[in-house]
Scaffold this motif. Structure first.
Motif, short mmCIF file in Angstrom:
data_model
loop_
_atom_site.label_atom_id
_atom_site.label_comp_id
_atom_site.label_asym_id
_atom_site.label_seq_id
_atom_site.Cartn_x
_atom_site.Cartn_y
_atom_site.Cartn_z
N PHE A 67 0.87 -1.25 -0.11
CA PHE A 67 0.17 0.00 -0.07
C PHE A 67 0.89 1.27 -0.03
CE2 PHE A 67 -2.21 3.39 2.51
CZ PHE A 67 -3.15 3.38 1.77
N PHE A 68 1.96 1.31 0.92
CA PHE A 68 2.48 2.44 0.90
C PHE A 68 3.63 2.77 -0.08
CE2 PHE A 68 1.69 1.93 5.63
CZ PHE A 68 1.08 3.40 5.61
N SER A 69 4.19 1.63 -0.67
CA SER A 69 4.88 1.40 -2.04
C SER A 69 3.86 2.27 -3.03
CB SER A 69 5.46 0.17 -2.53
OG SER A 69 6.22 -0.38 -1.39
N PHE A 70 2.86 1.86 -3.31
CA PHE A 70 1.88 2.29 -4.28
C PHE A 70 1.77 3.81 -4.04
CE2 PHE A 70 -2.52 3.54 -5.46
CZ PHE A 70 -2.35 3.21 -7.00
N LEU A 71 1.48 4.27 -2.96
CA LEU A 71 1.41 5.74 -2.53
C LEU A 71 2.50 6.47 -2.55
CD1 LEU A 71 -0.39 5.64 0.97
CD2 LEU A 71 -1.34 6.21 -1.22
N SER A 72 3.77 5.77 -2.53
CA SER A 72 4.94 6.65 -3.13
C SER A 72 5.00 6.74 -4.59
CB SER A 72 6.12 5.70 -2.45
OG SER A 72 6.45 4.40 -2.99
N MET A 73 4.55 5.80 -5.35
CA MET A 73 4.58 5.68 -6.76
C MET A 73 3.59 6.86 -7.56
SD MET A 73 7.04 3.73 -7.61
CE MET A 73 6.71 3.61 -9.31
N ILE A 74 2.49 7.20 -6.73
CA ILE A 74 1.50 8.14 -7.24
C ILE A 74 2.49 9.50 -7.81
CG2 ILE A 74 -0.33 9.32 -6.60
CD1 ILE A 74 -1.52 7.09 -4.96
N PRO A 75 3.08 10.30 -6.94
CA PRO A 75 3.41 11.47 -7.30
C PRO A 75 4.46 11.29 -8.70
CG PRO A 75 3.75 10.95 -4.96
CD PRO A 75 3.28 9.80 -5.46
N LEU A 76 5.08 10.21 -8.76
CA LEU A 76 5.69 9.82 -9.89
C LEU A 76 4.98 9.58 -11.22
CD1 LEU A 76 8.55 9.08 -11.28
CD2 LEU A 76 8.29 6.72 -10.78
N PHE A 77 3.90 8.91 -11.02
CA PHE A 77 3.23 8.58 -12.26
C PHE A 77 2.37 9.87 -12.73
CE2 PHE A 77 2.71 4.02 -10.59
CZ PHE A 77 3.52 3.48 -11.47
N LEU A 78 2.11 10.95 -11.47
CA LEU A 78 1.46 12.13 -11.99
C LEU A 78 2.35 12.96 -12.61
CD1 LEU A 78 -0.50 12.77 -8.76
CD2 LEU A 78 -1.57 11.92 -10.99
N ILE A 79 3.60 12.92 -12.15
CA ILE A 79 4.66 13.62 -12.82
C ILE A 79 4.70 13.16 -14.29
CG2 ILE A 79 6.93 14.36 -13.07
CD1 ILE A 79 6.96 14.13 -9.83
N ILE A 80 4.84 12.07 -14.44
CA ILE A 80 5.21 11.36 -15.85
C ILE A 80 3.70 11.80 -16.58
CG2 ILE A 80 5.10 9.23 -17.17
CD1 ILE A 80 7.11 8.14 -14.77
N TRP A 81 2.69 11.63 -16.15
CA TRP A 81 1.45 11.95 -16.85
C TRP A 81 1.36 13.25 -17.61
CZ3 TRP A 81 -2.26 10.31 -20.03
CH2 TRP A 81 -3.34 11.15 -20.14
N GLU A 82 1.71 14.24 -16.44
CA GLU A 82 1.73 15.69 -16.89
C GLU A 82 2.81 16.09 -17.68
OE1 GLU A 82 0.18 19.64 -15.73
OE2 GLU A 82 -0.39 17.27 -15.06
N VAL A 83 4.07 15.57 -17.71
CA VAL A 83 5.04 15.69 -18.85
C VAL A 83 4.67 15.23 -19.90
CG1 VAL A 83 7.49 15.53 -19.20
CG2 VAL A 83 6.81 16.22 -16.92
N VAL A 84 4.10 14.06 -20.09
CA VAL A 84 3.86 13.36 -21.21
C VAL A 84 2.67 14.18 -21.94
CG1 VAL A 84 3.04 11.22 -22.44
CG2 VAL A 84 4.89 11.20 -20.82
N SER A 85 1.36 14.27 -21.16
CA SER A 85 0.27 14.82 -21.78
C SER A 85 0.44 16.34 -22.22
CB SER A 85 -0.66 15.12 -20.73
OG SER A 85 -0.46 15.74 -19.64
N LYS A 86 1.57 16.95 -21.70
CA LYS A 86 1.77 18.34 -22.30
C LYS A 86 3.06 18.56 -23.18
CE LYS A 86 -0.38 20.68 -18.46
NZ LYS A 86 -0.14 21.78 -17.37
N GLY A 87 3.93 17.53 -23.06
CA GLY A 87 4.89 17.59 -23.86
C GLY A 87 5.01 17.18 -25.22
N TYR A 88 3.90 16.09 -25.37
CA TYR A 88 3.84 15.49 -26.80
C TYR A 88 3.70 16.73 -27.85
CZ TYR A 88 -1.03 15.25 -27.16
OH TYR A 88 -2.51 15.76 -27.26
N LYS A 89 2.96 17.76 -27.42
CA LYS A 89 2.50 18.56 -28.48
C LYS A 89 3.50 19.23 -29.50
CE LYS A 89 -1.54 19.72 -25.30
NZ LYS A 89 -2.20 20.73 -24.74
N ASN A 90 4.71 19.57 -28.86
CA ASN A 90 5.64 20.06 -29.57
C ASN A 90 6.77 19.23 -29.80
OD1 ASN A 90 5.10 23.15 -29.96
ND2 ASN A 90 4.68 23.05 -27.85
#
Length: 296
Positions: A30-53
């Protein structure tokens, strides 16, 4: 009756331990999954906004001016230009840093592994640990004093010196620990066959520990690839592609910082960040492959 009671108590203890193991294992997951959430959110934010250019212009054109970006945004078109000057500058600065770091880190790591009880070696080991914990901005100031001031200008050379200082402790430690893990009989066999001490070290020990040493180098490169503060004080940045190590040079982290300060160029931040994220991911992935293939 006593045997039955003993068996019941034993099974009861086993069930309790099993239940505790399951609870602890569930909590760890459970706590391992919680620690991974910020990483997944960062990756999603960068990919979703970075692919445009994220296109060929990003790799083939230099960074656009603020006016060009403003005109493109007002007309609803993609921002022109790319980060070619940052890509070439990053490879130039990091490449020089690798050339400086690998021989020095290799020799220091060999010395520490071979003379671990020597007082001087212990002092060097302590200073290596101290250097590893030094803030990057302080290292940038040191490189500014050592290189920028004497040369009278910012340069790729100064930036590479700053990154060398940051990479050195990791390369030294990886070399030292890898050579310590090698069986002592390996060295004894080489010496028994009549090889010199130098030949045994560089033709037997170092090649045998290649996996661990190379992994440390790759991790050191990925560690400094995204550093900004030292380069702000040493390389400064440039609007054109530069291959002269004695002139100011751009780098991807420096461009990200410049784009952040210009509202018209903010969109390219995400594409540059995505590229940097991909490169660092590939370096770490390669380090895993090398470590697995040449496992000691």
């Amino acid at each position: 009756m006593k045997d039955k009671d003993r068996d019941k108590m034993m099974w009861s203890n086993i069930k309790k331990r099993s239940a505790k193991d399951k609870i602890v294992f569930g909590a760890i997951c459970f706590f391992s999954f919680l620690s991974m959430i910020p990483l997944f959110l960062i990756i999603w934010e960068v990919v979703s906004k970075g692919y445009k250019n994220f296109n060929w212009r990003l790799f083939t054109q230099v960074a656009p001016s603020s006016m060009d970006a403003l005109i493109a945004k007002m007309s609803g078109e993609p921002i022109p230009g790319g980060i070619l000057n940052g890509i070439t500058g990053t490879f130039l600065i990091v490449g020089l840093a690798v050339l400086f770091t690998v021989p020095l880190g290799l020799f220091v790591g060999i010395y520490l592994s071979e003379h671990r009880d020597n007082k001087f070696a212990q002092t060097v080991s302590y200073l290596t640990d101290l250097l590893q914990g030094m803030p990057s901005i302080v290292i940038g100031i040191i490189a500014y004093i050592w290189v920028v001031k004497p040369l009278g200008s910012y340069s790729a050379l100064a930036g590479s010196v700053a990154l060398t200082i940051m990479m050195l402790p990791m390369v030294v430690r990886s070399t030292e620990e890898t050579l310590k893990m090698l069986p002592h009989s390996l060295k004894e066999a080489g010496l028994a066959l009549g090889a010199s001490y130098t030949d045994v070290i560089f033709k037997v020990m170092v090649p045998s520990g290649f996996g661990g040493i190379f992994t440390g180098i790759l991790l050191a490169v990925s560690r400094v690839m995204g550093e900004t503060a030292p380069l702000m004080l040493t390389a400064l940045g440039a609007s054109v592609v530069n291959w002269n190590i004695l002139e100011p040079t751009a780098a991807i982290p420096l461009l990200i910082w410049d784009f952040y300060n210009d509202p018209n160029l903010v969109d390219i931040i995400w594409s540059a960040s995505l590229l940097l994220l991909i490169v660092i991911f590939l370096l770490n992935w390669l380090a895993k492959i090398v470590a697995r293939k040449w496992k000691i």
